[in-house]
Write a protein that holds these residues in place. Structure first.
Motif, mmCIF file in Angstrom:
data_model
loop_
_atom_site.group_PDB
_atom_site.id
_atom_site.type_symbol
_atom_site.label_atom_id
_atom_site.label_comp_id
_atom_site.label_asym_id
_atom_site.label_seq_id
_atom_site.Cartn_x
_atom_site.Cartn_y
_atom_site.Cartn_z
ATOM 1 N N MET A 138 -36.767 35.655 60.738
ATOM 2 C CA MET A 138 -35.784 35.362 61.783
ATOM 3 C C MET A 138 -34.618 36.347 61.655
ATOM 4 S SD MET A 138 -33.648 31.824 62.500
ATOM 5 C CE MET A 138 -35.116 30.879 62.906
ATOM 6 N N SER A 139 -34.237 36.956 62.768
ATOM 7 C CA SER A 139 -33.137 37.919 62.756
ATOM 8 C C SER A 139 -31.807 37.204 62.562
ATOM 9 C CB SER A 139 -33.114 38.697 64.075
ATOM 10 O OG SER A 139 -32.702 37.858 65.134
ATOM 11 N N GLY A 140 -30.786 38.019 62.270
ATOM 12 C CA GLY A 140 -29.458 37.447 62.104
ATOM 13 C C GLY A 140 -28.960 36.767 63.364
ATOM 14 N N VAL A 141 -29.224 37.374 64.511
ATOM 15 C CA VAL A 141 -28.818 36.769 65.783
ATOM 16 C C VAL A 141 -29.522 35.434 65.986
ATOM 17 C CG1 VAL A 141 -28.955 37.005 68.295
ATOM 18 C CG2 VAL A 141 -28.184 38.938 66.907
ATOM 19 N N GLU A 142 -30.811 35.382 65.713
ATOM 20 C CA GLU A 142 -31.557 34.140 65.889
ATOM 21 C C GLU A 142 -31.035 33.049 64.962
ATOM 22 O OE1 GLU A 142 -33.542 33.446 68.228
ATOM 23 O OE2 GLU A 142 -33.776 35.457 69.049
ATOM 24 N N ARG A 143 -30.681 33.413 63.734
ATOM 25 C CA ARG A 143 -30.126 32.424 62.813
ATOM 26 C C ARG A 143 -28.806 31.868 63.331
ATOM 27 N NH1 ARG A 143 -32.099 35.991 58.845
ATOM 28 N NH2 ARG A 143 -30.073 37.035 58.724
ATOM 29 N N ASP A 165 -23.903 40.011 64.489
ATOM 30 C CA ASP A 165 -24.864 38.928 64.715
ATOM 31 C C ASP A 165 -24.199 37.729 65.380
ATOM 32 O OD1 ASP A 165 -26.943 40.372 63.623
ATOM 33 O OD2 ASP A 165 -26.809 39.424 61.647
ATOM 34 N N ARG A 166 -23.006 37.381 64.921
ATOM 35 C CA ARG A 166 -22.333 36.212 65.479
ATOM 36 C C ARG A 166 -21.895 36.458 66.914
ATOM 37 N NH1 ARG A 166 -20.981 35.750 60.055
ATOM 38 N NH2 ARG A 166 -19.117 37.045 60.118
ATOM 39 N N VAL A 167 -21.341 37.629 67.174
ATOM 40 C CA VAL A 167 -20.916 37.934 68.545
ATOM 41 C C VAL A 167 -22.140 38.117 69.440
ATOM 42 C CG1 VAL A 167 -19.685 39.585 69.998
ATOM 43 C CG2 VAL A 167 -18.731 38.918 67.776
ATOM 44 N N GLY A 168 -23.198 38.731 68.920
ATOM 45 C CA GLY A 168 -24.420 38.879 69.703
ATOM 46 C C GLY A 168 -25.008 37.543 70.099
ATOM 47 N N ALA A 169 -24.993 36.585 69.173
ATOM 48 C CA ALA A 169 -25.474 35.242 69.494
ATOM 49 C C ALA A 169 -24.606 34.606 70.578
ATOM 50 C CB ALA A 169 -25.479 34.376 68.237
ATOM 51 N N ALA A 170 -23.303 34.841 70.502
ATOM 52 C CA ALA A 170 -22.405 34.297 71.521
ATOM 53 C C ALA A 170 -22.724 34.875 72.899
ATOM 54 C CB ALA A 170 -20.949 34.611 71.144
ATOM 55 N N LEU A 171 -23.044 36.162 72.956
ATOM 56 C CA LEU A 171 -23.386 36.769 74.237
ATOM 57 C C LEU A 171 -24.663 36.163 74.804
ATOM 58 C CD1 LEU A 171 -22.578 40.565 73.767
ATOM 59 C CD2 LEU A 171 -21.103 38.685 74.490
ATOM 60 N N GLU A 172 -25.584 35.793 73.940
ATOM 61 C CA GLU A 172 -26.817 35.168 74.417
ATOM 62 C C GLU A 172 -26.537 33.763 74.959
ATOM 63 O OE1 GLU A 172 -30.758 35.663 75.410
ATOM 64 O OE2 GLU A 172 -29.342 37.118 74.563
ATOM 65 N N ILE A 173 -25.665 33.027 74.298
ATOM 66 C CA ILE A 173 -25.284 31.705 74.801
ATOM 67 C C ILE A 173 -24.524 31.852 76.122
ATOM 68 C CG2 ILE A 173 -23.989 29.607 74.310
ATOM 69 C CD1 ILE A 173 -26.444 29.927 72.553
ATOM 70 N N LEU A 174 -23.670 32.859 76.220
ATOM 71 C CA LEU A 174 -22.957 33.126 77.473
ATOM 72 C C LEU A 174 -23.950 33.399 78.596
ATOM 73 C CD1 LEU A 174 -20.199 33.742 78.912
ATOM 74 C CD2 LEU A 174 -20.637 36.140 78.333
ATOM 75 N N ALA A 212 -17.870 45.438 73.392
ATOM 76 C CA ALA A 212 -17.745 44.593 72.210
ATOM 77 C C ALA A 212 -18.296 45.301 70.978
ATOM 78 C CB ALA A 212 -18.469 43.262 72.432
ATOM 79 N N GLY A 213 -19.415 46.006 71.139
ATOM 80 C CA GLY A 213 -19.962 46.768 70.020
ATOM 81 C C GLY A 213 -19.008 47.837 69.549
ATOM 82 N N ALA A 214 -18.333 48.479 70.496
ATOM 83 C CA ALA A 214 -17.363 49.518 70.138
ATOM 84 C C ALA A 214 -16.149 48.923 69.429
ATOM 85 C CB ALA A 214 -16.931 50.274 71.396
ATOM 86 N N VAL A 215 -15.663 47.792 69.917
ATOM 87 C CA VAL A 215 -14.516 47.134 69.287
ATOM 88 C C VAL A 215 -14.855 46.729 67.861
ATOM 89 C CG1 VAL A 215 -13.110 45.039 69.339
ATOM 90 C CG2 VAL A 215 -13.450 46.354 71.436
ATOM 91 N N LEU A 216 -16.029 46.151 67.657
ATOM 92 C CA LEU A 216 -16.432 45.734 66.315
ATOM 93 C C LEU A 216 -16.639 46.922 65.383
ATOM 94 C CD1 LEU A 216 -18.911 42.875 67.231
ATOM 95 C CD2 LEU A 216 -16.732 42.621 66.040
ATOM 96 N N ALA A 217 -16.953 48.088 65.960
ATOM 97 C CA ALA A 217 -17.126 49.300 65.150
ATOM 98 C C ALA A 217 -15.796 49.981 64.842
ATOM 99 C CB ALA A 217 -18.054 50.273 65.869
ATOM 100 N N GLY A 218 -14.701 49.458 65.400
ATOM 101 C CA GLY A 218 -13.405 50.083 65.180
ATOM 102 C C GLY A 218 -13.226 51.375 65.954
#
Length: 390
Positions: free
Chosen positions: A1-6, A64-73, A204-210
């Motif tokens: 199970m991927s981090g997003v799935e978890r 992973d946490r933000v990616g999961a949130a985007l899927e719920i969105l 969001a990916g860019a923001v998380l990458a700084g």
């Protein structure tokens, strides 16, 4: 199970645990929502993850946490969209609304009551998903500054989606005799699809990458153009796709008379005299749909929308190739654009050749399609219609 799935499973388990306090209604509502979350392609988390990595990010847990949130969105928007459209089935199975409507019918409710009950459940489940997605981002564990930036992006995406949904429904209104233009359909594609499905994950990916603010801002037009190109091809699949490959039926859009760019272009041609009796007819059968497809092909609508989709995808890649964006990110986005094109190509049915005199629609999406810009919208006009979005 991927981090997003978890992360997704954890938040679904947390929601299910609340049913002990709120009862069986909540349990059934959350179970239907959990089913709606299952089986997605996780496209948005993937785009977020790839962007973060390409920009040198080193926060996989946050991603992973933000990616999961985007899927719920995404699930929230899908569930609400089904309510707005009055649909009870998605991808061949009962959706949230359909699940509750079917249960009401089983218990003897009259049809209007059952449908209303299902719609209420869909509205509430979508609300729960939206709150859950917001909470996941707010508590993702990033610094306060990064979290605030992520919430700003989320809020902008929700506002855009709401505006796009209302505009989509509004285009079907016979207000002052005005009909939807190709530019109108492109604007809906931007607001309803591109902002939350492409701009939000990219930024969001860019923001998380700084990444620097200039890079985050530069990703807005990239995401808008990618998303519009994607949606234009998806609209083509809704009429010309092979259902076994695309997973989309090819009658519902025609029966609904959905005001896509394809239909908007056709309205400007002589084919509309015959098409008007077919498009928007809820009783349209396969024979009528075949005739509508032939007319949409012969009048040039299919070719023009294919060309426009390619132009937006090309513009996205051009924007992605300019500083301050990195060559690594450009490579990721080039691969994504190619995947979008190839997926459409593989799922589109071949255009019939019946000896017509107009140029046939191309059945190959990857390359630019020759031909003039669609009626009412040049590439530059399309870009101008989206001015001011970031």
């Amino acid at each position: 199970m991927s981090g997003v799935e978890r992360e997704i499973q954890d938040v679904l388990d947390e929601g299910a645990a609340r049913s002990g306090r709120f009862g069986t209604g909540h349990r059934d509502l959350w179970a239907a929502l959990a089913t709606a979350v299952e089986g997605g392609k996780r496209f948005r988390p993937h785009l977020l993850t790839e962007t973060h990595a390409a920009l040198g990010g080193t926060e996989p847990g946050l991603v992973d946490r933000v990616g999961a949130a985007l899927e719920i969105l995404h699930t929230s928007f899908v569930v609400h969209d089904d309510v707005i459209d009055g649909d009870e089935v998605r991808r061949g199975r009962l959706n949230v609304s359909g699940t509750f409507a079917a249960e009401a019918r089983r218990r003897g409710a009259a049809e209007p009551v059952a449908h209303h009950y299902g719609a209420a459940a869909g509205l509430l489940a979508g609300d729960l998903a939206l709150v859950t997605a917001t909470r996941m981002i707010a508590r993702c564990g990033a610094s306060p500054e990064v979290t605030e930036d992520l919430l700003d992006l989320l809020e902008d995406a929700v506002h855009a989606s709401a505006a796009g949904e209302l505009a989509d429904v509004g285009l079907a209104l016979p207000v002052d005799g005005r009909t939807a233009s190709v530019a109108d359909a492109v604007r809906v594609a931007e607001l309803k699809t591109a902002v939350y499905s492409f701009v939000l994950p990219l930024q969001a990916g860019a923001v998380l990458a700084g990444a620097p603010a200039a890079a985050v801002a530069a990703l807005a037009p990239v995401g808008r153009h990618l998303g519009i190109g994607f949606q234009l091809l998806d609209d083509l699949l809704g009429v010309f796709g092979d259902p076994e490959r695309s997973g989309k039926g090819t009658l519902s859009d025609l029966r609904e008379g959905k005001p896509t760019a394809l239909i908007a272009h056709a309205r400007s041609t002589g084919a509309w005299t015959e098409l008007r009796a077919l498009v928007g007819n809820p009783a349209l059968d396969d024979r009528g749909a075949d005739r509508a497809r032939a007319l949409l092909t012969d009048c040039g609508a299919r070719q023009r929308v294919t060309a426009l989709a390619n132009e937006f995808l090309d513009d996205a890649l051009a924007a992605a190739g300019r500083p301050p964006l990195t060559p690594a990110l450009h490579a990721v986005l080039a691969g994504m654009a190619e995947e979008i094109r190839q997926a459409a190509t593989s799922a589109l049915l071949a255009a019939p050749d019946r000896g017509r005199t107009t140029a046939p629609a191309s059945d190959t999406v990857p390359g630019a399609v020759p031909g003039a810009a669609p009626a009412g919208l040049s590439r530059r006009e399309g870009a101008q219609s989206m001015a001011g979005r970031s």
